[in-house]
Design a protein around this motif. Structure first.
Motif, short mmCIF file in Angstrom:
data_model
loop_
_atom_site.label_atom_id
_atom_site.label_comp_id
_atom_site.label_asym_id
_atom_site.label_seq_id
_atom_site.Cartn_x
_atom_site.Cartn_y
_atom_site.Cartn_z
N TYR A 78 0.93 -1.05 0.02
CA TYR A 78 0.03 -0.09 0.10
C TYR A 78 0.88 1.34 -0.04
O TYR A 78 2.14 1.14 0.42
CB TYR A 78 -0.91 -0.03 1.25
N PRO A 79 0.39 2.29 -0.29
CA PRO A 79 1.07 3.48 -0.35
C PRO A 79 1.60 4.01 0.98
O PRO A 79 1.01 3.79 1.98
CB PRO A 79 0.30 4.49 -0.88
N ARG A 80 3.02 4.13 0.87
CA ARG A 80 3.87 4.34 1.92
C ARG A 80 3.23 5.66 3.08
O ARG A 80 3.29 5.57 4.04
CB ARG A 80 5.27 4.63 1.96
N ASN A 81 3.07 6.80 2.23
CA ASN A 81 2.74 7.98 2.88
C ASN A 81 1.23 8.37 2.75
O ASN A 81 0.67 9.40 2.96
CB ASN A 81 3.65 9.14 2.19
N ARG A 82 0.49 7.32 2.99
CA ARG A 82 -1.16 7.54 2.89
C ARG A 82 -1.68 6.74 3.90
O ARG A 82 -1.01 5.55 4.00
CB ARG A 82 -1.75 7.21 1.58
N LEU B 296 -4.46 4.57 5.45
CA LEU B 296 -5.39 3.50 4.64
C LEU B 296 -6.76 3.76 5.00
O LEU B 296 -6.94 4.15 6.00
CB LEU B 296 -5.20 1.87 5.10
N SER B 297 -7.82 3.25 4.11
CA SER B 297 -9.08 3.56 4.62
C SER B 297 -9.44 2.46 5.44
O SER B 297 -8.80 1.41 5.65
CB SER B 297 -9.98 3.24 3.12
N LEU B 298 -10.72 2.57 5.91
CA LEU B 298 -11.05 1.44 7.33
C LEU B 298 -11.06 0.34 6.55
O LEU B 298 -10.85 -0.62 7.14
CB LEU B 298 -12.43 2.22 8.02
N LYS C 106 -9.06 -2.71 7.65
CA LYS C 106 -9.64 -4.19 8.00
C LYS C 106 -9.22 -5.57 7.21
O LYS C 106 -9.01 -6.53 7.68
CB LYS C 106 -11.03 -4.22 8.02
N PHE C 107 -9.10 -5.06 5.89
CA PHE C 107 -8.39 -6.28 5.01
C PHE C 107 -7.25 -6.47 5.29
O PHE C 107 -6.70 -7.82 5.55
CB PHE C 107 -8.66 -5.89 3.63
#
Length: 108
Positions: free
Chosen positions: A69-73, A75-77, A81-82
């Protein structure tokens, strides 16, 4: 796996390409040829399914899967959870595979 064939001086004669594991399994079960598949794709059939797992030198090919996943962002909920679920299920998946194929334990 093509690298392994090359190292042995073998050239597989590819006559068909299929886009899904299910289609590949059906083709193999229908005696249309052989394939290299992830053991995870055979988990539902187990050892009693219509496909035989062959004992072959230099197999299984061990692969590691990574979740990225993007390092500087943040994650969405849902994504978080995933990620949490995926990490929490690793041992369950490993145990399930060994339950279906005890001889796999030496590779996991």
């Amino acid at each position: 796996y093509l690298r392994l064939f090359e190292e042995q001086g073998l050239r597989p004669r590819v006559i068909m390409e299929l886009s899904s594991n299910e289609a590949i399994k059906h083709a193999v079960a229908s005696s249309l040829g052989i394939s290299v598949l992830s053991i995870h794709s055979l988990a539902l059939e187990g050892t009693s399914g219509p496909i035989e797992v062959l004992e072959t030198e230099q197999f299984p090919i061990l692969r590691k899967w990574f979740l990225v996943y993007p390092r500087n962002r943040q994650l969405s909920l849902t994504a978080q959870k995933f990620l949490d679920f995926s990490v929490s299920q690793e041992q369950f998946i490993t145990n399930r595979l060994v339950q279906l194929w005890p001889e796999l334990a030496q590779y996991l």
